[in-house]
Design a protein around this motif. Sequence first.
Motif, PDB file in Angstrom:
ATOM      1  N   LEU A  42       0.823  -1.204   0.000  1.00  0.00           N
ATOM      2  CA  LEU A  42       0.000   0.000   0.000  1.00  0.00           C
ATOM      3  C   LEU A  42       0.862   1.261   0.000  1.00  0.00           C
ATOM      4  CD1 LEU A  42      -2.816  -1.092   2.488  1.00  0.00           C
ATOM      5  CD2 LEU A  42      -2.861  -1.086  -0.021  1.00  0.00           C
ATOM      6  N   ARG A  43       2.024   1.197   0.653  1.00  0.00           N
ATOM      7  CA  ARG A  43       2.944   2.330   0.626  1.00  0.00           C
ATOM      8  C   ARG A  43       3.454   2.561  -0.805  1.00  0.00           C
ATOM      9  NH1 ARG A  43       6.690   4.752   3.994  1.00  0.00           N
ATOM     10  NH2 ARG A  43       4.968   4.717   5.493  1.00  0.00           N
ATOM     11  N   LEU A  44       3.759   1.468  -1.510  1.00  0.00           N
ATOM     12  CA  LEU A  44       4.205   1.602  -2.895  1.00  0.00           C
ATOM     13  C   LEU A  44       3.137   2.274  -3.753  1.00  0.00           C
ATOM     14  CD1 LEU A  44       5.974  -1.832  -3.571  1.00  0.00           C
ATOM     15  CD2 LEU A  44       7.052   0.394  -3.229  1.00  0.00           C
ATOM     16  N   VAL A  45       1.903   1.878  -3.545  1.00  0.00           N
ATOM     17  CA  VAL A  45       0.802   2.490  -4.296  1.00  0.00           C
ATOM     18  C   VAL A  45       0.716   3.980  -3.978  1.00  0.00           C
ATOM     19  CG1 VAL A  45      -1.705   2.551  -4.601  1.00  0.00           C
ATOM     20  CG2 VAL A  45      -0.516   0.347  -4.446  1.00  0.00           C
ATOM     21  N   GLU A  46       0.779   4.301  -2.693  1.00  0.00           N
ATOM     22  CA  GLU A  46       0.690   5.698  -2.250  1.00  0.00           C
ATOM     23  C   GLU A  46       1.810   6.545  -2.853  1.00  0.00           C
ATOM     24  OE1 GLU A  46       1.249   8.229   1.924  1.00  0.00           O
ATOM     25  OE2 GLU A  46       1.170   6.038   1.950  1.00  0.00           O
ATOM     26  N   MET A  47       3.042   6.048  -2.788  1.00  0.00           N
ATOM     27  CA  MET A  47       4.177   6.813  -3.280  1.00  0.00           C
ATOM     28  C   MET A  47       4.176   6.918  -4.802  1.00  0.00           C
ATOM     29  SD  MET A  47       5.439   7.690  -0.469  1.00  0.00           S
ATOM     30  CE  MET A  47       6.974   8.489  -0.905  1.00  0.00           C
ATOM     31  N   SER A  48       3.625   5.913  -5.473  1.00  0.00           N
ATOM     32  CA  SER A  48       3.594   5.943  -6.938  1.00  0.00           C
ATOM     33  C   SER A  48       2.664   7.026  -7.469  1.00  0.00           C
ATOM     34  CB  SER A  48       3.161   4.579  -7.489  1.00  0.00           C
ATOM     35  OG  SER A  48       1.777   4.356  -7.266  1.00  0.00           O
ATOM     36  N   LEU A  49       1.805   7.549  -6.610  1.00  0.00           N
ATOM     37  CA  LEU A  49       0.881   8.611  -7.012  1.00  0.00           C
ATOM     38  C   LEU A  49       1.501   9.999  -6.913  1.00  0.00           C
ATOM     39  CD1 LEU A  49      -2.359   7.254  -5.285  1.00  0.00           C
ATOM     40  CD2 LEU A  49      -1.847   7.261  -7.740  1.00  0.00           C
ATOM     41  N   LEU A  50       2.695  10.094  -6.301  1.00  0.00           N
ATOM     42  CA  LEU A  50       3.381  11.377  -6.235  1.00  0.00           C
ATOM     43  C   LEU A  50       3.835  11.774  -7.645  1.00  0.00           C
ATOM     44  CD1 LEU A  50       5.666  10.926  -3.075  1.00  0.00           C
ATOM     45  CD2 LEU A  50       3.559  12.275  -3.250  1.00  0.00           C
ATOM     46  N   PRO A  51       3.745  13.058  -7.979  1.00  0.00           N
ATOM     47  CA  PRO A  51       4.110  13.480  -9.342  1.00  0.00           C
ATOM     48  C   PRO A  51       5.585  13.297  -9.669  1.00  0.00           C
ATOM     49  CG  PRO A  51       3.706  15.382  -7.916  1.00  0.00           C
ATOM     50  CD  PRO A  51       3.258  14.174  -7.159  1.00  0.00           C
ATOM     51  N   ASN A  52       6.435  13.196  -8.648  1.00  0.00           N
ATOM     52  CA  ASN A  52       7.876  13.055  -8.878  1.00  0.00           C
ATOM     53  C   ASN A  52       8.356  11.613  -8.732  1.00  0.00           C
ATOM     54  OD1 ASN A  52       7.140  13.718  -6.070  1.00  0.00           O
ATOM     55  ND2 ASN A  52       9.303  13.367  -5.627  1.00  0.00           N
ATOM     56  N   VAL A  53       7.420  10.663  -8.625  1.00  0.00           N
ATOM     57  CA  VAL A  53       7.786   9.242  -8.486  1.00  0.00           C
ATOM     58  C   VAL A  53       7.169   8.439  -9.631  1.00  0.00           C
ATOM     59  CG1 VAL A  53       7.607   7.161  -7.069  1.00  0.00           C
ATOM     60  CG2 VAL A  53       7.998   9.380  -5.980  1.00  0.00           C
ATOM     61  N   THR A  54       8.010   7.691 -10.335  1.00  0.00           N
ATOM     62  CA  THR A  54       7.548   6.780 -11.383  1.00  0.00           C
ATOM     63  C   THR A  54       7.955   5.369 -10.985  1.00  0.00           C
ATOM     64  OG1 THR A  54       7.870   8.478 -13.082  1.00  0.00           O
ATOM     65  CG2 THR A  54       7.639   6.205 -13.827  1.00  0.00           C
ATOM     66  N   LEU A  55       6.971   4.503 -10.840  1.00  0.00           N
ATOM     67  CA  LEU A  55       7.210   3.133 -10.371  1.00  0.00           C
ATOM     68  C   LEU A  55       6.702   2.138 -11.406  1.00  0.00           C
ATOM     69  CD1 LEU A  55       8.032   1.141  -8.105  1.00  0.00           C
ATOM     70  CD2 LEU A  55       5.740   1.438  -7.155  1.00  0.00           C
ATOM     71  N   GLN A  56       7.566   1.216 -11.809  1.00  0.00           N
ATOM     72  CA  GLN A  56       7.180   0.191 -12.774  1.00  0.00           C
ATOM     73  C   GLN A  56       7.626  -1.184 -12.291  1.00  0.00           C
ATOM     74  OE1 GLN A  56       8.925   2.849 -16.162  1.00  0.00           O
ATOM     75  NE2 GLN A  56       7.652   1.293 -17.174  1.00  0.00           N
TER      76      GLN A  56
END
Length: 267
Positions: A163-177
């Motif tokens: 859930l933390r990964l999901v939350e942080m991936s929504l930040l405009p400066n974070v791209t998670l793949q």
Amino acid sequence: MTIDVVAERLGCSPSKVSRIETGHTSATPRDVKDMLDIYGVDGVESDELVQISREARQKGWWHPFSTVLSGAFVGMEAAAKTVRAYEQQVVPGLLQTDKYAIAMIRAARPSDSDQEIEQRVRVRMARQALLIQDDPIDLQVVLDEAVVSRPVGGDEVMRDQMLRLVEMSLLPNVTLQILPFAAGAHAGMDGTFSILDFPDAEDPNVVFAENATGGLFLEKSDELRKYNSIFETIRATALSPEESRNMIVLLAEEPLWKLRPRVSGSI
């Protein structure tokens, strides 16, 4: 101008000048100003170099934790504008929850004391301010599917981490793949690495290849080109950020380690 001449005009030993020039000892702002006067450097350039020497002597927030830190990665990360990272085994420190970090460190460093583990976790949590400060760093991360498929710390800890990964991936400066298992063999199979890009165009990028004893910094242009190419290749192979986020949400509710049968280590 020889070291002996400079030392005589500074009123110090030649060995001190040698240690300063080779980076084996730091130079005080007074030393820098005096040396610049000897070398005929003045005006704005002199002022800037003296200021750099003042800033270099200021300790970063992580200095009290030097006993549990190896290498210069934390300081370089703090100075970076962009961090591009590929992780094969664990969630990157900038995205970890404290409980995940504790479980991971205990497993990877069984000889660490509780105090050392606590200090490592405190450093890791403090580093995460880089993502939410007024001028945050740009973080681009590709995670191998193994990272989100292996339970670290148990079901509850891992679900919170997802859930933390999901939350942080929504930040405009974070791209998670996520790089899925279905991708098969890929360009990043040689190991985990991070590419640090700095705001000053004259400050070259650095690759940090991590290992059990800390890691290795790579700065040669051919090394940088190779790792830039690797990162762009695995990024193109990975799921899109939206697809990756959907996959993590699904895994938080239906983790793979519960669906797969446990296999005994004995034959």
